[in-house]
Write a protein that holds these residues in place. Structure first.
Motif, PDB file in Angstrom:
ATOM      1  N   ALA A   1      34.268  35.722  44.404  1.00 32.90           N
ATOM      2  CA  ALA A   1      34.426  34.731  43.340  1.00 32.90           C
ATOM      3  C   ALA A   1      33.071  34.453  42.714  1.00 32.90           C
ATOM      4  O   ALA A   1      32.054  34.371  43.412  1.00 32.90           O
ATOM      5  CB  ALA A   1      35.016  33.444  43.905  1.00 32.90           C
TER       6      ALA A   1
ATOM      7  N   ALA B   1      41.509  39.733  51.685  1.00 30.77           N
ATOM      8  CA  ALA B   1      41.006  39.458  50.336  1.00 30.77           C
ATOM      9  C   ALA B   1      39.561  38.973  50.367  1.00 30.77           C
ATOM     10  O   ALA B   1      38.764  39.331  49.498  1.00 30.77           O
ATOM     11  CB  ALA B   1      41.896  38.436  49.645  1.00 30.77           C
ATOM     12  N   ASP B   2      39.196  38.180  51.365  1.00 31.39           N
ATOM     13  CA  ASP B   2      37.819  37.688  51.471  1.00 31.39           C
ATOM     14  C   ASP B   2      36.810  38.817  51.685  1.00 31.39           C
ATOM     15  O   ASP B   2      35.635  38.660  51.393  1.00 31.39           O
ATOM     16  CB  ASP B   2      37.685  36.669  52.609  1.00 31.39           C
ATOM     17  CG  ASP B   2      37.869  35.238  52.142  1.00 31.39           C
ATOM     18  OD1 ASP B   2      37.723  34.985  50.927  1.00 31.39           O
ATOM     19  OD2 ASP B   2      38.142  34.374  52.987  1.00 31.39           O
TER      20      ASP B   2
ATOM     21  N   VAL C   1      37.365  48.739  46.349  1.00 30.66           N
ATOM     22  CA  VAL C   1      38.827  48.821  46.322  1.00 30.66           C
ATOM     23  C   VAL C   1      39.339  49.851  47.320  1.00 30.66           C
ATOM     24  O   VAL C   1      40.351  49.636  47.977  1.00 30.66           O
ATOM     25  CB  VAL C   1      39.326  49.141  44.905  1.00 30.66           C
ATOM     26  CG1 VAL C   1      40.820  49.387  44.895  1.00 30.66           C
ATOM     27  CG2 VAL C   1      38.967  48.022  43.955  1.00 30.66           C
TER      28      VAL C   1
ATOM     29  N   GLU D   1      35.448  39.191  41.041  1.00 30.92           N
ATOM     30  CA  GLU D   1      35.641  40.635  40.935  1.00 30.92           C
ATOM     31  C   GLU D   1      35.925  41.247  42.295  1.00 30.92           C
ATOM     32  O   GLU D   1      35.541  40.704  43.324  1.00 30.92           O
ATOM     33  CB  GLU D   1      34.434  41.300  40.287  1.00 30.92           C
ATOM     34  CG  GLU D   1      33.136  41.115  41.038  1.00 30.92           C
ATOM     35  CD  GLU D   1      31.938  41.642  40.260  1.00 30.92           C
ATOM     36  OE1 GLU D   1      32.138  42.402  39.304  1.00 30.92           O
ATOM     37  OE2 GLU D   1      30.820  41.289  40.629  1.00 30.92           O
ATOM     38  N   ILE D   2      36.627  42.372  42.251  1.00 33.43           N
ATOM     39  CA  ILE D   2      36.941  43.137  43.459  1.00 33.43           C
ATOM     40  C   ILE D   2      35.871  44.205  43.615  1.00 33.43           C
ATOM     41  O   ILE D   2      35.539  44.903  42.661  1.00 33.43           O
ATOM     42  CB  ILE D   2      38.317  43.828  43.330  1.00 33.43           C
ATOM     43  CG1 ILE D   2      39.411  42.803  43.123  1.00 33.43           C
ATOM     44  CG2 ILE D   2      38.578  44.732  44.505  1.00 33.43           C
ATOM     45  CD1 ILE D   2      40.122  42.343  44.329  1.00 33.43           C
ATOM     46  N   LYS D   3      35.349  44.311  44.815  1.00 32.69           N
ATOM     47  CA  LYS D   3      34.397  45.376  45.124  1.00 32.69           C
ATOM     48  C   LYS D   3      34.972  46.173  46.279  1.00 32.69           C
ATOM     49  O   LYS D   3      35.634  45.622  47.140  1.00 32.69           O
ATOM     50  CB  LYS D   3      33.042  44.783  45.502  1.00 32.69           C
ATOM     51  CG  LYS D   3      32.421  44.029  44.345  1.00 32.69           C
ATOM     52  CD  LYS D   3      31.035  43.572  44.666  1.00 32.69           C
ATOM     53  CE  LYS D   3      30.473  42.838  43.468  1.00 32.69           C
ATOM     54  NZ  LYS D   3      29.127  42.363  43.684  1.00 32.69           N
TER      55      LYS D   3
ATOM     56  N   LEU E   1      37.755  32.731  49.451  1.00 26.63           N
ATOM     57  CA  LEU E   1      39.149  32.367  49.206  1.00 26.63           C
ATOM     58  C   LEU E   1      39.712  31.497  50.318  1.00 26.63           C
ATOM     59  O   LEU E   1      40.527  30.613  50.072  1.00 26.63           O
ATOM     60  CB  LEU E   1      40.000  33.623  49.039  1.00 26.63           C
ATOM     61  CG  LEU E   1      39.711  34.458  47.796  1.00 26.63           C
ATOM     62  CD1 LEU E   1      40.560  35.713  47.807  1.00 26.63           C
ATOM     63  CD2 LEU E   1      39.952  33.660  46.537  1.00 26.63           C
TER      64      LEU E   1
ATOM     65  N   PHE F   1      37.053  40.568  47.648  1.00 28.88           N
ATOM     66  CA  PHE F   1      37.003  39.748  46.437  1.00 28.88           C
ATOM     67  C   PHE F   1      35.808  38.810  46.503  1.00 28.88           C
ATOM     68  O   PHE F   1      35.583  38.143  47.510  1.00 28.88           O
ATOM     69  CB  PHE F   1      38.286  38.923  46.280  1.00 28.88           C
ATOM     70  CG  PHE F   1      38.252  38.026  45.077  1.00 28.88           C
ATOM     71  CD1 PHE F   1      38.484  38.542  43.808  1.00 28.88           C
ATOM     72  CD2 PHE F   1      37.949  36.693  45.196  1.00 28.88           C
ATOM     73  CE1 PHE F   1      38.437  37.719  42.693  1.00 28.88           C
ATOM     74  CE2 PHE F   1      37.902  35.863  44.087  1.00 28.88           C
ATOM     75  CZ  PHE F   1      38.141  36.383  42.838  1.00 28.88           C
TER      76      PHE F   1
ATOM     77  N   TYR G   1      38.234  33.071  39.877  1.00 27.02           N
ATOM     78  CA  TYR G   1      37.722  34.060  38.932  1.00 27.02           C
ATOM     79  C   TYR G   1      36.590  34.816  39.608  1.00 27.02           C
ATOM     80  O   TYR G   1      35.648  34.213  40.135  1.00 27.02           O
ATOM     81  CB  TYR G   1      37.236  33.351  37.676  1.00 27.02           C
ATOM     82  CG  TYR G   1      36.668  34.257  36.617  1.00 27.02           C
ATOM     83  CD1 TYR G   1      37.451  35.231  36.024  1.00 27.02           C
ATOM     84  CD2 TYR G   1      35.347  34.128  36.210  1.00 27.02           C
ATOM     85  CE1 TYR G   1      36.928  36.064  35.043  1.00 27.02           C
ATOM     86  CE2 TYR G   1      34.822  34.951  35.230  1.00 27.02           C
ATOM     87  CZ  TYR G   1      35.619  35.913  34.659  1.00 27.02           C
ATOM     88  OH  TYR G   1      35.101  36.733  33.693  1.00 27.02           O
TER      89      TYR G   1
END
Length: 67
Positions: A38, A32-33, A60, A56-58, A44, A36, A54
């Protein structure tokens, strides 16, 4: 025993105010780090457990290929 890392979309498809992706397993935080970001700038891995972030995902596609 090794635990697999899995991910699943937890919100319904369509337009919405937010989207939730659930990730679990021994590599969940490190994966995730990588994708994602923040808005607070915190990774994270630096957050305490049971916290929401809060952002965004870059990339994917990269995330899906890692699983």
């Amino acid at each position: 025993m090794s635990e697999r890392t899995i991910a699943a979309i937890a919100t319904p498809a369509g337009d919405g105010a937010l989207g939730v992706i659930r990730i679990s397993g021994e590599d969940a935080i490190s994966i995730a780090d990588k994708v994602f970001f923040a808005f607070s700038g915190k990774k994270l891995g630096s957050l305490e457990g049971y916290r929401a972030a809060y952002g965004e995902i870059k990339t994917v596609i990269m995330f899906l290929m890692m699983l």
